[in-house]
Enzyme design. Structure first.
Site, PDB file in Angstrom:
ATOM      1  N   ARG A 438      34.612  35.758 -14.930  1.00  0.00           N
ATOM      2  CA  ARG A 438      34.268  37.083 -15.424  1.00  0.00           C
ATOM      3  C   ARG A 438      33.073  36.946 -16.370  1.00  0.00           C
ATOM      4  O   ARG A 438      32.650  35.837 -16.665  1.00  0.00           O
ATOM      5  CB  ARG A 438      35.453  37.730 -16.165  1.00  0.00           C
ATOM      6  CG  ARG A 438      35.827  37.048 -17.458  1.00  0.00           C
ATOM      7  CD  ARG A 438      37.037  37.670 -18.160  1.00  0.00           C
ATOM      8  NE  ARG A 438      36.705  38.911 -18.829  1.00  0.00           N
ATOM      9  CZ  ARG A 438      37.396  39.428 -19.855  1.00  0.00           C
ATOM     10  NH1 ARG A 438      38.460  38.781 -20.331  1.00  0.00           N
ATOM     11  NH2 ARG A 438      37.051  40.560 -20.408  1.00  0.00           N
ATOM     12  N   ARG A 439      32.585  38.097 -16.872  1.00  0.00           N
ATOM     13  CA  ARG A 439      31.471  38.141 -17.827  1.00  0.00           C
ATOM     14  C   ARG A 439      30.220  37.427 -17.301  1.00  0.00           C
ATOM     15  O   ARG A 439      29.483  36.820 -18.066  1.00  0.00           O
ATOM     16  CB  ARG A 439      31.851  37.492 -19.166  1.00  0.00           C
ATOM     17  CG  ARG A 439      32.979  38.181 -19.914  1.00  0.00           C
ATOM     18  CD  ARG A 439      33.060  37.650 -21.342  1.00  0.00           C
ATOM     19  NE  ARG A 439      34.071  38.326 -22.112  1.00  0.00           N
ATOM     20  CZ  ARG A 439      35.259  37.803 -22.425  1.00  0.00           C
ATOM     21  NH1 ARG A 439      35.571  36.581 -22.043  1.00  0.00           N
ATOM     22  NH2 ARG A 439      36.112  38.480 -23.159  1.00  0.00           N
TER      23      ARG A 439
END
Ligand code: HAS
Length: 552
Positions: A438-439
């Site tokens: 993620r991110r």
């Protein structure tokens, strides 16, 4: 004869002010969301040096913080006015001051995101550093919620004084529980912003203690999710029974669930930091045990709501083990939208339990799985319930009708949201399990074979995620259309604020459930137990700290 308004007209204005901003945030936040989803899927590139992380920050802040907080305050102010009577001018003024401080804070922080001075995502993890004005905006945001919360508590305290010995209406009891939870929890974020981020971003100190800042953030961050969830639970416990033509199964069980949230939702932040070095296993273990305790009130809620549905169905003549399911008003969007939210919460809650289990957290932490988790919790369970509330609350506050045509559109809205979320979050969960992080913006990791394998599934691929995002965007625009119609164009009419009754044989509610001093005392004791030694350790044995980073 014209019926009296369900909510005093002056109180309605305050609630509507909150609700307008909530839906403006939905509009902007989902626009950012769909573009960012297409970028993440590698389908488009951003023009004019707008960065992916800037959009991601705008999306997270607008939807997770602005939409939720404003909707919650609008809903709670209206429900308090409906159940405790109109506010005094003092209480209302406090409500408006809270609204304006919150709004100035929101605009300031949002301006910093627009100028690309705060692309730090909604969790604003150090050592990423935003402009000091971003942190000033966040501070005003929190202070605004405190003032708005003080208005709600002042209303409650006055009612209590005027109605000694009476049991507080369930809506108001739950509002007080939610606001108390928010007050105790938001001290953590206020402490890290004021004592760490602001001095550091102003250049008064060179370094920041990252572990301490994350710990204070998650002290706040986990109860934050219950601050979103509890107003949805208020609607499930108080408003849904009326909408389905039934009665609440048990008043005591409902109040107990809220008390348990106050006790157990705060000393559990370490379950967001299970993979973080610098916190010993014992304290992580303790907070995971408490995390499992905070699952109990949600299980109580599932039980209560099932029982309420069954009682309502049987009262309408349902037979057999599950005949009552068919008696539920699935064609009424005021019920259907929250109901889909409830269904989402079954896999979403299971996912939460997986996250909280240390060994499994090692598999899912920092992957797209977590993004899938929060889209089906806050993005579905909570938001679908808020949409369901909006279908009757806006007509109540604006003196208008929720027409059959709008109901049809709202049904379509719910189905689109559900399908979009199924594709997007389903793909996110699977991709996360395979290891996709993620991110991060779109990347092929230099065409590495392992990374390529994450995304080549029939369902688990970037395009499914983006497709779900596009469907969600259409659903969101439909919602905006419905809101505008309900607020300005729907025919004038009297609409009922649904407040359910409790089943006759539910038994009397024990008075101790409203002993807030006792519950706050126990909550503080649990917090001190779970946090004092680890925090002292982080401060006394502090690492040198980190200088700021601004990689965008
Ligand atoms: Fe979570 C991460 C654990 C609930 C939101 N969570 C997040 C993040 C967000 C979030 C935003 O332990 C990401 C933060 C970030 O950016 O890093 N979560 C849990 C647990 C629960 C839980 C144990 N989360 C929520 C809720 C959220 C939310 C609610 C928003 C509203 N979560 C975690 C953990 C992480 C995490 C770790 C960190 C992961 C990592 O490593 O980064 C529990 O509260 C869940 C309990 C819920 C249940 C479900 C009960 C079911 C009900 C529905 C009944 C249905 C009916 C209808 C009645 C046990 C009540 C049926 C009727 C018929 C007729 C069929």
């Amino acid at each position: 004869m014209r019926q009296a308004a369900e909510v005093d007209i002056h109180d309605s204005k305050l609630s509507m002010a909150y609700i307008y901003i909530a839906f403006a945030a939905l509009f902007l936040g989902t626009m950012a969301g769909v573009v960012q989803g297409l970028v993440r899927g590698g389908l488009i590139e951003l023009p004019y040096s707008i960065s992916y992380y800037q959009l991601l920050t705008a999306h997270g802040v607008l939807l997770a913080l602005v939409l939720t907080t404003y909707f919650i305050y609008g809903f709670l102010h209206a429900g308090m006015s409906r159940t405790l009577g109109t506010m005094t001018p003092f209480e209302r003024r406090l409500g408006w001051i809270g609204f304006w401080v919150l709004t100035i804070g929101t605009l300031l922080s949002f301006a910093m995101i627009l100028t690309n001075d705060a692309s730090v995502l909604y969790t604003f993890y150090a050592p990423l550093q935003a402009s000091p004005l971003y942190y000033v905006g966040l501070t005003l945001f929190v202070v605004g919620t405190w003032i708005g919360g003080a208005s709600l508590l002042a209303h409650y305290i006055r009612w209590k004084k005027q109605n000694r010995g009476q049991i507080t209406p369930l809506f108001s009891f739950m509002t007080v529980g939610t606001i108390l939870l928010w007050f105790v929890a938001s001290i953590g974020v206020a402490a890290t912003v004021l004592l760490q981020f602001l001095p550091w971003s102003l250049g008064l100190v060179d370094n920041i203690n990252i572990l301490l800042s994350r710990t204070l953030f998650w002290y706040f961050g986990h109860p934050l999710v219950y601050f979103w969830l509890l107003p949805a639970y208020i609607a499930w416990y108080v408003c849904i029974p009326k909408i389905i033509g039934g009665k609440l199964f048990s008043d005591s069980l409902a109040r107990l669930a809220f008390v348990l949230f106050l006790l157990f939702s705060i000393p559990v932040g370490f379950h967001h930091q299970l993979m973080e070095a610098g916190i010993s296993e014992f304290w992580k273990y303790l907070q995971v045990v408490l995390t499992f305790a905070v699952i109990v009130p949600s299980l109580l809620t599932a039980f209560s709501i099932f029982a309420t549905f069954e009682l309502a169905g049987r009262a309408k003549g349902a037979r057999g083990a599950f005949g009552w399911v068919r008696k539920l008003p699935f064609k009424d969007a005021r019920f259907f939208a929250p109901f889909m939210g409830m269904l989402f919460f079954i896999p979403a809650g299971t996912g939460g339990i997986i996250n909280a289990s240390n060994q499994m957290n090692a598999v899912v932490h920092n992957t797209l799985w977590v993004v899938g988790h929060f889209h089906i919790t806050v993005g579905s369970t909570v938001i679908l319930t808020f949409f369901g509330i909006a279908y009757w609350l806006i007509p109540v506050l604006r003196g208008r009708a929720f027409t059959a045509r709008m109901n049809k559109l709202a049904m379509t809205q719910t189905i689109l949201w559900t399908v979009g979320m199924f594709f997007m979050s389903g793909a996110m969960h699977l991709l996360g399990l395979l290891g996709a992080p993620r991110r991060t913006a779109y990347t092929t990791y230099q065409d590495h074979a392992t990374a390529a394998a994450w995304f080549d599934g029939v369902f688990a691929n970037q395009v499914t995620m983006a497709l779900g995002g596009v469907i969600l965007f259409v659903a969101s625009m439909l919602m905006i259309y419905i809101v505008i119609n309900l607020a300005f164009f729907a025919p004038k009419a009297h609409t009922e604020f649904p407040i359910g009754e409790v089943a006759e044989d539910a038994g009397e509610t024990p008075r101790i459930l409203e002993n807030w001093k006792l519950w706050i005392g126990i909550a503080i004791a649990l917090i001190l137990f779970a946090y004092t030694i680890p925090l002292m350790d982080m401060i006394q044995n502090a690492p040198p700290g980190s200088p700021p980073f601004r990689p965008w």
